[in-house]
Write an enzyme that holds these catalytic residues in place. Structure first.
Site, PDB file in Angstrom:
ATOM      1  N   ILE A  85     -12.596 -28.810 -50.141  1.00  0.00           N
ATOM      2  CA  ILE A  85     -13.822 -28.290 -51.829  1.00  0.00           C
ATOM      3  C   ILE A  85     -13.111 -27.731 -52.756  1.00  0.00           C
ATOM      4  O   ILE A  85     -11.538 -27.768 -52.187  1.00  0.00           O
ATOM      5  CB  ILE A  85     -14.152 -26.250 -51.555  1.00  0.00           C
ATOM      6  CG1 ILE A  85     -14.964 -25.856 -52.899  1.00  0.00           C
ATOM      7  CG2 ILE A  85     -12.777 -25.832 -51.253  1.00  0.00           C
ATOM      8  CD1 ILE A  85     -15.374 -24.486 -52.714  1.00  0.00           C
ATOM      9  N   SER A  86     -13.275 -28.817 -53.169  1.00  0.00           N
ATOM     10  CA  SER A  86     -12.813 -29.622 -54.588  1.00  0.00           C
ATOM     11  C   SER A  86     -11.792 -28.469 -55.744  1.00  0.00           C
ATOM     12  O   SER A  86     -11.857 -27.407 -55.358  1.00  0.00           O
ATOM     13  CB  SER A  86     -12.714 -30.504 -55.522  1.00  0.00           C
ATOM     14  OG  SER A  86     -13.931 -31.562 -54.742  1.00  0.00           O
ATOM     15  N   LYS A  87     -10.462 -28.589 -55.914  1.00  0.00           N
ATOM     16  CA  LYS A  87     -10.240 -27.762 -56.717  1.00  0.00           C
ATOM     17  C   LYS A  87     -10.565 -26.695 -58.205  1.00  0.00           C
ATOM     18  O   LYS A  87     -11.193 -28.451 -59.225  1.00  0.00           O
ATOM     19  CB  LYS A  87      -8.709 -28.090 -57.501  1.00  0.00           C
ATOM     20  CG  LYS A  87      -7.304 -27.579 -58.073  1.00  0.00           C
ATOM     21  CD  LYS A  87      -6.410 -28.280 -58.419  1.00  0.00           C
ATOM     22  CE  LYS A  87      -6.060 -27.830 -59.496  1.00  0.00           C
ATOM     23  NZ  LYS A  87      -4.253 -28.164 -59.187  1.00  0.00           N
TER      24      LYS A  87
END
Ligand code: SAH
Length: 238
Positions: A85-87
């Site tokens: 899950i991206s930042k």
């Protein structure tokens, strides 16, 4: 017995204090989400709608329970199948880049649904969102995680995002959550005139840059290269 059908906004907007979810269930999360939005603002994101979306979407609902306590850190987290899950600050930065000054965001295509977090963020800031994922279990999980929110303007699609989604094109915004060696031609074709595509593009095995492409006319595209980023690879096929 009568249940009022809640809208996605009421539920996502963290109406946790009402009958559906007692705020006691998530004592720290409301505050944590606001603090996360503050961190994201401190990283340079200014768009009000985007910051509100970060403060609204319960990120903990999209990560594995074991990582629940880390859900409101500004960091990427594993979601299985070697994906992440991206930042949040990067999600917000990229979503902000989809917007043209003083304009609303229309129909958006996301490549790489992953756990569905960014798709939920997009659904709050764009009028219509399509999101494609090539890994079946991730697509299924995202569907299950998003279902309780009943988001009316979000469609999840299982398939290879490199081909785009011609049946729903053109898109006012296209956002890639995975880095390819270039930008796939079908995606450039499916961008509306005046629309923007935001993507991480690999320069070499270690280096990736954030790229924004605006379609100026049917034949002309304007490309801007921004900061270095780090994303999982864009892979073809399903
Ligand atoms: N936006 C996601 C980030 C997921 S990571 C989130 O909020 O969680 C990137 C995702 O892109 C991975 O799930 C990966 O499987 C997917 N992906 C990579 N190549 C793809 C392709 N060609 N089509 C669709 N999805 C792809």
């Amino acid at each position: 017995f009568f249940f009022k059908q809640k809208t996605a906004y009421e539920i996502i907007a963290g109406d946790w204090s009402s009958d559906v979810c007692s705020s006691d269930l998530f004592p720290s999360h409301d505050k944590a989400r606001i603090q996360l939005a503050e961190k994201v603002a401190a990283s340079g994101v200014r768009h009000r709608q985007v910051l509100e979306a970060i403060a609204t979407v319960p990120r903990h609902a999209f990560v594995d329970e074991a990582l629940d306590t880390r859900a409101y850190e500004d960091s990427a987290l594993p979601i299985g199948h070697q994906q992440t899950i991206s930042k949040p600050s990067v999600v917000a930065r990229m979503v902000e880049l989809l917007f043209k000054p003083k304009k609303e965001l229309g129909k958006v295509l996301e490549i790489g649904t992953g756990c569905g977090y960014q798709a939920a963020i997009l659904s709050l800031v764009a009028s219509e969102v399509y999101s494609i994922e090539r890994i079946r279990p991730l697509h299924d999980q995202a569907r299950a995680k998003l279902r309780p929110f009943r988001i009316p303007n979000l469609r999840l699609v299982y398939g290879d995002g490199i081909r785009g989604l011609p049946q729903a094109a053109p898109f006012d915004g296209i956002i890639l959550a995975a880095a390819g060696l270039g930008i796939p031609d079908p995606l450039l074709d499916q961008l509306a005139i005046g629309g923007r595509l935001v993507a991480p593009v690999a320069k070499s095995e270690e280096e990736q840059q954030l790229v924004v492409v605006e379609r100026v006319s049917s034949q002309r595209y304007q490309r801007t290269v921004l900061e270095e980023v780090f994303f999982v690879p864009l892979q073809s096929g399903t």
